[in-house]
Design a protein around this motif. Sequence first.
Motif, PDB file in Angstrom:
ATOM      1  N   GLN A  26       0.883  -1.234  -0.174  1.00 47.95           N
ATOM      2  CA  GLN A  26      -0.067  -0.147   0.016  1.00 47.95           C
ATOM      3  C   GLN A  26       0.806   1.269   0.036  1.00 47.95           C
ATOM      4  O   GLN A  26       0.366   2.538  -0.029  1.00 47.95           O
ATOM      5  CB  GLN A  26      -0.957  -0.011   1.215  1.00 47.95           C
ATOM      6  CG  GLN A  26      -1.805  -1.235   1.254  1.00 47.95           C
ATOM      7  CD  GLN A  26      -2.528  -1.421   0.042  1.00 47.95           C
ATOM      8  OE1 GLN A  26      -3.342  -0.714  -0.414  1.00 47.95           O
ATOM      9  NE2 GLN A  26      -2.744  -2.804  -0.451  1.00 47.95           N
ATOM     10  N   THR A  27       2.118   1.188   0.024  1.00 46.05           N
ATOM     11  CA  THR A  27       3.090   2.383   0.230  1.00 46.05           C
ATOM     12  C   THR A  27       3.892   2.152  -1.166  1.00 46.05           C
ATOM     13  O   THR A  27       3.961   1.227  -1.745  1.00 46.05           O
ATOM     14  CB  THR A  27       4.134   1.910   1.224  1.00 46.05           C
ATOM     15  OG1 THR A  27       3.268   2.027   2.365  1.00 46.05           O
ATOM     16  CG2 THR A  27       5.114   3.275   1.275  1.00 46.05           C
ATOM     17  N   SER A  28       3.991   3.674  -1.536  1.00 47.03           N
ATOM     18  CA  SER A  28       4.871   3.703  -2.761  1.00 47.03           C
ATOM     19  C   SER A  28       6.265   3.757  -2.702  1.00 47.03           C
ATOM     20  O   SER A  28       7.025   4.397  -1.735  1.00 47.03           O
ATOM     21  CB  SER A  28       4.608   5.259  -3.369  1.00 47.03           C
ATOM     22  OG  SER A  28       5.114   5.488  -4.548  1.00 47.03           O
ATOM     23  N   ARG A  56      18.058  -2.909   1.307  1.00 48.61           N
ATOM     24  CA  ARG A  56      18.046  -1.317   2.048  1.00 48.61           C
ATOM     25  C   ARG A  56      16.902  -0.512   1.673  1.00 48.61           C
ATOM     26  O   ARG A  56      17.025   0.739   1.442  1.00 48.61           O
ATOM     27  CB  ARG A  56      19.370  -0.947   1.401  1.00 48.61           C
ATOM     28  CG  ARG A  56      20.653  -1.442   2.053  1.00 48.61           C
ATOM     29  CD  ARG A  56      22.044  -1.308   1.216  1.00 48.61           C
ATOM     30  NE  ARG A  56      22.943  -1.955   1.710  1.00 48.61           N
ATOM     31  CZ  ARG A  56      23.322  -3.389   2.253  1.00 48.61           C
ATOM     32  NH1 ARG A  56      22.419  -4.040   1.621  1.00 48.61           N
ATOM     33  NH2 ARG A  56      24.080  -3.773   2.781  1.00 48.61           N
ATOM     34  N   GLY A  57      15.789  -1.190   1.274  1.00 46.31           N
ATOM     35  CA  GLY A  57      14.590  -0.525   1.092  1.00 46.31           C
ATOM     36  C   GLY A  57      13.965  -0.132  -0.258  1.00 46.31           C
ATOM     37  O   GLY A  57      13.180   0.176  -0.507  1.00 46.31           O
ATOM     38  N   PHE A  58      14.777  -0.524  -1.481  1.00 41.97           N
ATOM     39  CA  PHE A  58      14.528  -0.403  -2.747  1.00 41.97           C
ATOM     40  C   PHE A  58      13.860  -1.731  -3.218  1.00 41.97           C
ATOM     41  O   PHE A  58      14.036  -2.757  -2.992  1.00 41.97           O
ATOM     42  CB  PHE A  58      15.599  -0.328  -3.564  1.00 41.97           C
ATOM     43  CG  PHE A  58      16.340   0.798  -3.276  1.00 41.97           C
ATOM     44  CD1 PHE A  58      16.113   2.090  -3.604  1.00 41.97           C
ATOM     45  CD2 PHE A  58      17.369   0.754  -2.308  1.00 41.97           C
ATOM     46  CE1 PHE A  58      16.693   3.575  -3.103  1.00 41.97           C
ATOM     47  CE2 PHE A  58      18.076   2.008  -1.990  1.00 41.97           C
ATOM     48  CZ  PHE A  58      17.757   3.174  -2.381  1.00 41.97           C
ATOM     49  N   VAL A  59      12.797  -1.470  -3.930  1.00 40.60           N
ATOM     50  CA  VAL A  59      12.225  -2.642  -4.882  1.00 40.60           C
ATOM     51  C   VAL A  59      13.264  -2.825  -6.167  1.00 40.60           C
ATOM     52  O   VAL A  59      13.626  -1.702  -6.681  1.00 40.60           O
ATOM     53  CB  VAL A  59      10.886  -2.331  -5.519  1.00 40.60           C
ATOM     54  CG1 VAL A  59      10.331  -3.361  -6.615  1.00 40.60           C
ATOM     55  CG2 VAL A  59       9.790  -2.355  -4.474  1.00 40.60           C
ATOM     56  N   ALA A  60      13.660  -4.188  -6.284  1.00 41.10           N
ATOM     57  CA  ALA A  60      14.651  -4.195  -7.404  1.00 41.10           C
ATOM     58  C   ALA A  60      14.539  -5.213  -8.332  1.00 41.10           C
ATOM     59  O   ALA A  60      14.108  -6.262  -7.811  1.00 41.10           O
ATOM     60  CB  ALA A  60      15.855  -4.494  -6.645  1.00 41.10           C
ATOM     61  N   VAL A 101       5.304   0.722  -7.073  1.00 41.70           N
ATOM     62  CA  VAL A 101       6.515   1.672  -7.220  1.00 41.70           C
ATOM     63  C   VAL A 101       6.003   3.039  -7.887  1.00 41.70           C
ATOM     64  O   VAL A 101       4.951   3.063  -8.541  1.00 41.70           O
ATOM     65  CB  VAL A 101       6.977   0.695  -8.481  1.00 41.70           C
ATOM     66  CG1 VAL A 101       7.902   1.526  -9.174  1.00 41.70           C
ATOM     67  CG2 VAL A 101       7.739  -0.517  -7.890  1.00 41.70           C
ATOM     68  N   ASP A 102       6.789   3.839  -7.146  1.00 43.40           N
ATOM     69  CA  ASP A 102       6.403   5.304  -7.625  1.00 43.40           C
ATOM     70  C   ASP A 102       7.138   5.378  -8.757  1.00 43.40           C
ATOM     71  O   ASP A 102       8.351   5.167  -9.074  1.00 43.40           O
ATOM     72  CB  ASP A 102       7.194   6.230  -6.490  1.00 43.40           C
ATOM     73  CG  ASP A 102       7.167   7.717  -6.956  1.00 43.40           C
ATOM     74  OD1 ASP A 102       6.588   8.008  -8.002  1.00 43.40           O
ATOM     75  OD2 ASP A 102       7.008   8.600  -5.962  1.00 43.40           O
ATOM     76  N   PRO A 103       6.343   5.768 -10.032  1.00 43.98           N
ATOM     77  CA  PRO A 103       6.875   5.726 -11.346  1.00 43.98           C
ATOM     78  C   PRO A 103       8.060   6.803 -11.661  1.00 43.98           C
ATOM     79  O   PRO A 103       8.686   6.981 -12.632  1.00 43.98           O
ATOM     80  CB  PRO A 103       5.706   6.029 -12.048  1.00 43.98           C
ATOM     81  CG  PRO A 103       4.648   6.413 -11.448  1.00 43.98           C
ATOM     82  CD  PRO A 103       4.792   5.951 -10.038  1.00 43.98           C
ATOM     83  N   GLU A 104       7.895   7.878 -10.820  1.00 46.35           N
ATOM     84  CA  GLU A 104       8.894   8.920 -10.662  1.00 46.35           C
ATOM     85  C   GLU A 104      10.127   8.720  -9.985  1.00 46.35           C
ATOM     86  O   GLU A 104      10.992   9.474  -9.959  1.00 46.35           O
ATOM     87  CB  GLU A 104       8.390  10.322 -10.496  1.00 46.35           C
ATOM     88  CG  GLU A 104       7.265  10.617 -11.219  1.00 46.35           C
ATOM     89  CD  GLU A 104       7.327  10.728 -12.847  1.00 46.35           C
ATOM     90  OE1 GLU A 104       8.509  11.459 -12.955  1.00 46.35           O
ATOM     91  OE2 GLU A 104       6.514  10.301 -13.481  1.00 46.35           O
ATOM     92  N   ARG A 105      10.348   7.468  -9.337  1.00 47.67           N
ATOM     93  CA  ARG A 105      11.441   7.057  -8.570  1.00 47.67           C
ATOM     94  C   ARG A 105      11.910   5.813  -8.872  1.00 47.67           C
ATOM     95  O   ARG A 105      12.242   4.896  -7.844  1.00 47.67           O
ATOM     96  CB  ARG A 105      10.977   6.975  -6.921  1.00 47.67           C
ATOM     97  CG  ARG A 105      10.421   8.542  -6.513  1.00 47.67           C
ATOM     98  CD  ARG A 105       9.757   8.248  -5.229  1.00 47.67           C
ATOM     99  NE  ARG A 105      10.677   7.826  -4.132  1.00 47.67           N
ATOM    100  CZ  ARG A 105      10.265   7.374  -3.018  1.00 47.67           C
ATOM    101  NH1 ARG A 105       8.799   7.204  -2.832  1.00 47.67           N
ATOM    102  NH2 ARG A 105      11.126   7.074  -2.179  1.00 47.67           N
ATOM    103  N   ILE A 106      12.601   5.714 -10.092  1.00 46.15           N
ATOM    104  CA  ILE A 106      13.058   4.639 -10.642  1.00 46.15           C
ATOM    105  C   ILE A 106      14.730   4.922 -11.030  1.00 46.15           C
ATOM    106  O   ILE A 106      14.990   5.791 -12.008  1.00 46.15           O
ATOM    107  CB  ILE A 106      12.281   4.097 -11.916  1.00 46.15           C
ATOM    108  CG1 ILE A 106      10.988   3.494 -11.453  1.00 46.15           C
ATOM    109  CG2 ILE A 106      13.100   2.725 -12.587  1.00 46.15           C
ATOM    110  CD1 ILE A 106      10.130   3.009 -12.498  1.00 46.15           C
ATOM    111  N   GLY A 107      15.465   3.924 -10.660  1.00 48.02           N
ATOM    112  CA  GLY A 107      16.778   4.096 -10.934  1.00 48.02           C
ATOM    113  C   GLY A 107      17.372   2.783 -11.782  1.00 48.02           C
ATOM    114  O   GLY A 107      16.403   1.759 -11.822  1.00 48.02           O
ATOM    115  N   ALA A 108      18.556   2.598 -12.324  1.00 52.10           N
ATOM    116  CA  ALA A 108      19.182   1.591 -13.069  1.00 52.10           C
ATOM    117  C   ALA A 108      20.595   1.263 -12.402  1.00 52.10           C
ATOM    118  O   ALA A 108      21.307   2.509 -12.135  1.00 52.10           O
ATOM    119  CB  ALA A 108      19.435   1.956 -14.550  1.00 52.10           C
ATOM    120  N   LEU A 109      20.839   0.208 -12.400  1.00 55.83           N
ATOM    121  CA  LEU A 109      22.323  -0.241 -11.649  1.00 55.83           C
ATOM    122  C   LEU A 109      22.865  -1.202 -12.821  1.00 55.83           C
ATOM    123  O   LEU A 109      22.045  -2.297 -12.998  1.00 55.83           O
ATOM    124  CB  LEU A 109      22.445  -0.896 -10.324  1.00 55.83           C
ATOM    125  CG  LEU A 109      23.837  -1.256  -9.820  1.00 55.83           C
ATOM    126  CD1 LEU A 109      23.917  -0.826  -8.403  1.00 55.83           C
ATOM    127  CD2 LEU A 109      24.130  -2.490 -10.104  1.00 55.83           C
TER     128      LEU A 109
END
Length: 310
Positions: A26-28, A56-60, A101-109
């Motif tokens: 239920q959280t972004s 560490r708190g990220f969806v990956a 997932v917040d669509p404005e908070r996506i990164g890449a590794l």
Amino acid sequence: MEPLTFPNGQLTMAGNLFLPDGFDPQTSHPAVVVVHPGGGVKEQAAGLYAAKLAERGFVALAFDASFQGGSGGEPHHLEDPYARVDDVRAAVDHLQSLGYVDPERIGALGICAGGGYAVNAAMTDYRIKALTTVSAVNIGTSFRRGWYGDGPDAAAVPTLRAVAEQRTAEAARGAEPTYLPYVPTEPDENTPRDLVEAGDYYLTPRAQHPNAKNKFLFTKSVSRIFTFDAFHMVEDLLTQPVLVVAGSEAGSLWMSTELHGRARSPKKLLIVEGGTHMDFYDVPEYVDQAIAEATPFFAEHLAADDSAES
């Protein structure tokens, strides 16, 4: 960790989604796409980094490249840089489809060639808000100039002539397709240290996986790889912040320093003393240092925009 599939055009991609401890749908959440090395699969280095980011708190999301591993695509064992860049975009598509997932908070590794692919994807997909590379490799430049980057681009010509001859053999005479190994199976005294260590990683119980066959199609892959430049126009098109991590003893270091030197966006270069290229795949001392830098980097640049929420 949840195994999943997601669409990439007409292909079906195989991925593993890693969720934080105490995950609340239920959280972004912020999310990171993790891009595996050339010849790798999601269960190896990419999965390790994805798991640590989730801690560490990220969806990956770690996934197999199209035409490789458990993902779809024929002919299999194709290493197509342009397709692999599209894979990253498709992974972002999937993350944006998830309600948590917040669509404005996506990164890449990206790791090794996955680092180059992640850079190239970020240059043309600004949904990726922050980027980390680990032991980055610009696969096209590396194939043309050699592992140490000390050859000219024209060094690719004999190999491309061999590609032409093999295509003729396959098309005109019905010859079987040929494959090349990603890492040498019989290294000698001229084999770069990094590639000897790569054999230890991929070809022994250290990280061996049945879906990582250590082979790619010669004719169809090489002609695509040799014309690819992951960093083309990086000065002008890469606008996102970038963290570049590499080892001081890596033969591939020149590609990380080139990326850092050419990028004009906010950037940081971490050279870890004593580290080789392969140390950052699974050696805890080096993986943990990369994650220790990537965690606050992503936390800062994938932070929620409180003003937008208000």
